[in-house]
Design a protein around this motif. Structure first.
Motif, PDB file in Angstrom:
ATOM      1  N   MET A  69       1.131  -1.432  -0.294  1.00 13.56           N
ATOM      2  CA  MET A  69      -0.235  -0.161  -0.521  1.00 13.56           C
ATOM      3  C   MET A  69       1.006   0.912  -0.213  1.00 13.56           C
ATOM      4  SD  MET A  69      -0.337   2.512   2.679  1.00 13.56           S
ATOM      5  CE  MET A  69      -0.357   1.906   4.345  1.00 13.56           C
ATOM      6  N   LEU A 121      -2.681   5.933   9.618  1.00  7.91           N
ATOM      7  CA  LEU A 121      -4.083   5.075   8.578  1.00  7.91           C
ATOM      8  C   LEU A 121      -3.495   3.833   7.707  1.00  7.91           C
ATOM      9  CD1 LEU A 121      -5.203   7.842   5.860  1.00  7.91           C
ATOM     10  CD2 LEU A 121      -6.626   6.687   7.291  1.00  7.91           C
ATOM     11  N   ARG A 122      -2.322   4.426   8.066  1.00  9.56           N
ATOM     12  CA  ARG A 122      -0.984   2.980   7.855  1.00  9.56           C
ATOM     13  C   ARG A 122      -1.132   2.078   8.667  1.00  9.56           C
ATOM     14  NH1 ARG A 122       3.146   0.692   9.358  1.00  9.56           N
ATOM     15  NH2 ARG A 122       3.936   2.283  10.863  1.00  9.56           N
ATOM     16  N   TRP A 172      -4.150  -0.082   8.344  1.00 11.24           N
ATOM     17  CA  TRP A 172      -4.575  -0.513   6.881  1.00 11.24           C
ATOM     18  C   TRP A 172      -3.514  -1.960   7.291  1.00 11.24           C
ATOM     19  CZ3 TRP A 172      -0.512  -2.950   4.849  1.00 11.24           C
ATOM     20  CH2 TRP A 172      -0.194  -3.500   3.573  1.00 11.24           C
ATOM     21  N   ARG A 173      -2.641  -2.168   8.345  1.00 17.70           N
ATOM     22  CA  ARG A 173      -1.827  -3.165   8.241  1.00 17.70           C
ATOM     23  C   ARG A 173      -2.923  -4.019   9.175  1.00 17.70           C
ATOM     24  NH1 ARG A 173       4.197  -3.854  10.326  1.00 17.70           N
ATOM     25  NH2 ARG A 173       4.558  -3.111   8.991  1.00 17.70           N
ATOM     26  N   THR A 192      -5.184  -5.623   7.165  1.00 14.19           N
ATOM     27  CA  THR A 192      -5.270  -6.766   6.447  1.00 14.19           C
ATOM     28  C   THR A 192      -5.299  -7.742   6.719  1.00 14.19           C
ATOM     29  OG1 THR A 192      -3.943  -4.759   4.449  1.00 14.19           O
ATOM     30  CG2 THR A 192      -2.945  -7.002   4.695  1.00 14.19           C
ATOM     31  N   CYS A 225      -9.743  -7.110   2.361  1.00 12.73           N
ATOM     32  CA  CYS A 225      -8.905  -6.794   1.279  1.00 12.73           C
ATOM     33  C   CYS A 225      -9.925  -5.545   0.511  1.00 12.73           C
ATOM     34  CB  CYS A 225      -8.403  -7.290   0.303  1.00 12.73           C
ATOM     35  SG  CYS A 225      -7.443  -7.411  -0.408  1.00 12.73           S
ATOM     36  N   LEU A 279     -11.974  -3.101   2.765  1.00  4.21           N
ATOM     37  CA  LEU A 279     -10.730  -1.995   3.933  1.00  4.21           C
ATOM     38  C   LEU A 279     -10.712  -1.309   2.929  1.00  4.21           C
ATOM     39  CD1 LEU A 279      -7.489  -4.543   3.838  1.00  4.21           C
ATOM     40  CD2 LEU A 279      -7.213  -1.210   3.055  1.00  4.21           C
ATOM     41  N   LEU A 280     -10.975  -0.520   2.096  1.00  3.89           N
ATOM     42  CA  LEU A 280     -10.443   0.675   1.956  1.00  3.89           C
ATOM     43  C   LEU A 280     -11.589   1.643   2.500  1.00  3.89           C
ATOM     44  CD1 LEU A 280      -9.665   0.831  -1.268  1.00  3.89           C
ATOM     45  CD2 LEU A 280      -8.103   2.058   0.099  1.00  3.89           C
ATOM     46  N   LEU A 286     -11.252   2.398   5.830  1.00  2.65           N
ATOM     47  CA  LEU A 286     -10.533   2.918   5.937  1.00  2.65           C
ATOM     48  C   LEU A 286     -10.850   4.067   5.663  1.00  2.65           C
ATOM     49  CD1 LEU A 286      -6.534   1.962   4.358  1.00  2.65           C
ATOM     50  CD2 LEU A 286      -7.145   1.789   6.410  1.00  2.65           C
ATOM     51  N   LEU A 325      -5.190   6.826  -2.050  1.00  4.05           N
ATOM     52  CA  LEU A 325      -4.623   5.075  -1.846  1.00  4.05           C
ATOM     53  C   LEU A 325      -4.331   4.424  -3.083  1.00  4.05           C
ATOM     54  CD1 LEU A 325      -3.598   4.590   1.034  1.00  4.05           C
ATOM     55  CD2 LEU A 325      -5.566   3.176   1.532  1.00  4.05           C
ATOM     56  N   THR A 341      -3.028   0.568  -3.163  1.00  4.06           N
ATOM     57  CA  THR A 341      -3.175  -1.267  -2.547  1.00  4.06           C
ATOM     58  C   THR A 341      -3.365  -2.364  -4.198  1.00  4.06           C
ATOM     59  OG1 THR A 341      -5.454  -1.580  -2.214  1.00  4.06           O
ATOM     60  CG2 THR A 341      -4.658  -0.072  -1.090  1.00  4.06           C
TER      61      THR A 341
END
Length: 462
Positions: A235, A253-254, A257-258, A261, A266, A270-271, A274, A291, A293
């Motif tokens: 990402m 956000l990072r 996301w981790r 995930t 996915c 996921l978005l 986020l 973003l 991914t």
């Protein structure tokens, strides 16, 4: 019943900085009715004009000690009344008097407590130089002997004390600023990602450069993790803006996301999650984030791509020029539309490839110094292809690409820049497989812990 000495309110600005023009105001604290200094001011012929205020005790001095006082002239023989104990801001930074001198310097330590931002001159007997020197060590700016006072000497000593106090405060502030900067640098460096690629056959390289001066972290962010099923997720994103708030939001956000995930989310799901994180954490409704991914299948030959208002990645296959991946099916940036959707597009990668993901800081540099034309995606593709023809890959490719963008721009880029490169090399995979299958010597030593396959990439600095 003893009356406590009042502690005047102190501003954060040193008193030395409040003087107007060349005039100075001095508060003389001594209990001699005749006084060592007479008159409302020292003559301008002796140097800077100095206005005089007098106080016979510390209680009276507390009422006269206002922000327009630049310096205090203190008689060390003055007694300290009962009830005058107490600390003030900055007292913990001053040295304690030497053993046996605490009582003699009690009045000085009290004045330093109630007036930490004022310059202090002490008056003492001519035969007591050791006490005078100890007073300076404890916190006074200078000392004077009672028998040697004249207008010129006093005016010069006052000016020196005021300037020395100003320098002392500036040095203290500079030291504190340096310590804060070091602490912030350690914190920012610790917030940079460490890719989790243990067990993956893919290569990884990254470069990161924040646009903020003297910062280590900007609004751009990226991450790469391998999930237990062998899929590699990558990402890269960009929060609009360049300040510390945007950098903090990028870190949030990072990390989100981790976590999502690794929890199995996915694509659109996921978005969407986020976006909820961004909407709750942003400082303003105008803040958004782009973003990109990708999720690369365990065999490394295909990937899923999602774009949220972000530039499309660059794919270079073996023996073919690099090209941008399709971006027509991308969705909007996070934070723009409440019920947006982000379709996931399937991309064929092939057997040998390199995939470069980047933020817009890489493509918004100028094509040459003094030009208003931006490099753009087409210019970046041509630049990368030129470097690939030279045989550059991995770290060398990223290093050369970022350096060329800066050189064309004519200096440091104003925007954050983040670039990461994932690659698959079948020959490298075969060599690794043969090396792993080759039997080695038997060792009786305890087995070492496995080394991480990827470490935090270096910062790209000036």
């Amino acid at each position: 019943m003893p009356v406590p000495v009042p502690v005047p309110q102190q501003r954060d600005v040193p008193a030395a900085e409040t003087s107007h023009g060349g005039d100075l105001t001095v508060l003389v604290i001594e209990d001699d009715p005749a006084g060592s200094i007479t008159g409302p001011e020292l003559s301008a012929a002796a140097g800077t004009r100095v206005r005089i205020r007098t106080a016979r005790n510390l209680t009276e001095a507390g009422r006269l000690l206002t922000d327009d006082v630049d310096c205090i002239l203190l008689d060390l023989a003055l007694p300290v009344p009962a009830g005058s104990a107490g600390a003030a801001p900055g007292a913990e930074h001053r040295p304690e008097p030497a053993p046996g001198r605490a009582d003699e310097l009690a009045v000085l330590t009290h004045v330093l407590r109630i007036a930490p931002l004022h310059a202090v001159l002490v008056l003492t007997a001519q035969d007591d130089t050791e006490l005078a020197a100890e007073a300076v060590r404890v916190g006074a700016q200078d000392y004077l002997f009672r028998g040697e006072l004249d207008a010129r000497v006093l005016s010069r000593a006052i000016r020196y004390a005021v300037e020395r106090k100003r320098a002392d405060i500036a040095q203290h502030q500079l030291t504190e600023s340096g310590l804060r900067a070091q602490e912030n640098a350690r914190l920012e460096r610790g917030l940079l990602p460490t890719p989790l690629l243990e067990g993956s056959d893919l290569s990884f390289a990254a470069r990161y450069r924040p646009g903020r001066s003297r910062a280590l972290l900007g609004g751009d962010f990226y991450d790469t993790v391998r999930t237990p099923d062998g899929t590699v997720h990558a990402m890269i994103g960009d929060v609009c803006g360049h300040g510390p708030d945007e950098a903090a939001l990028g870190v949030e956000l990072r990390i989100a996301w981790r976590a999502l995930t690794l929890a199995g989310l996915c694509g659109d799901q996921l978005l969407s999650t986020l976006q909820q994180v961004l909407e709750h954490e942003r400082q303003s409704e105008e803040i958004f984030a782009t973003l990109c991914t990708v999720d690369i299948a365990p065999d490394g030959r295909r990937a899923g791509l999602c774009l949220a208002g972000h530039p499309a990645p660059l794919l270079a296959r073996h023996g073919r020029p690099a090209r941008l991946l399709p971006y027509e099916d991308g969705g909007p940036a996070l934070g723009l539309l409440p019920r947006a959707r982000w379709p996931r597009r399937q991309v064929e990668l092939g057997g040998e490839w390199s995939l470069m993901m980047y933020t817009d800081g890489l493509i918004e540099g100028r094509v040459s110094a003094g030009s208003s034309q931006r490099l753009g995606q087409d210019g970046m593709v041509a630049m990368v292809n030129s470097r690939l023809e030279q045989g550059l890959t991995g770290e060398d490719l990223l290093e050369a690409a970022v350096a060329e963008v800066r050189e064309r721009h004519g200096g440091e880029l104003t925007d954050d820049v983040a670039v990461l490169l994932l690659g698959r090399d079948p020959e490298r995979i075969r060599r690794r497989g043969r090396s792993a299958s080759r039997p080695g010597p038997v060792s009786t030593a305890p087995a070492a812990a496995p080394a991480a396959s990827a470490q935090r990439p270096p910062l790209y600095g000036p």
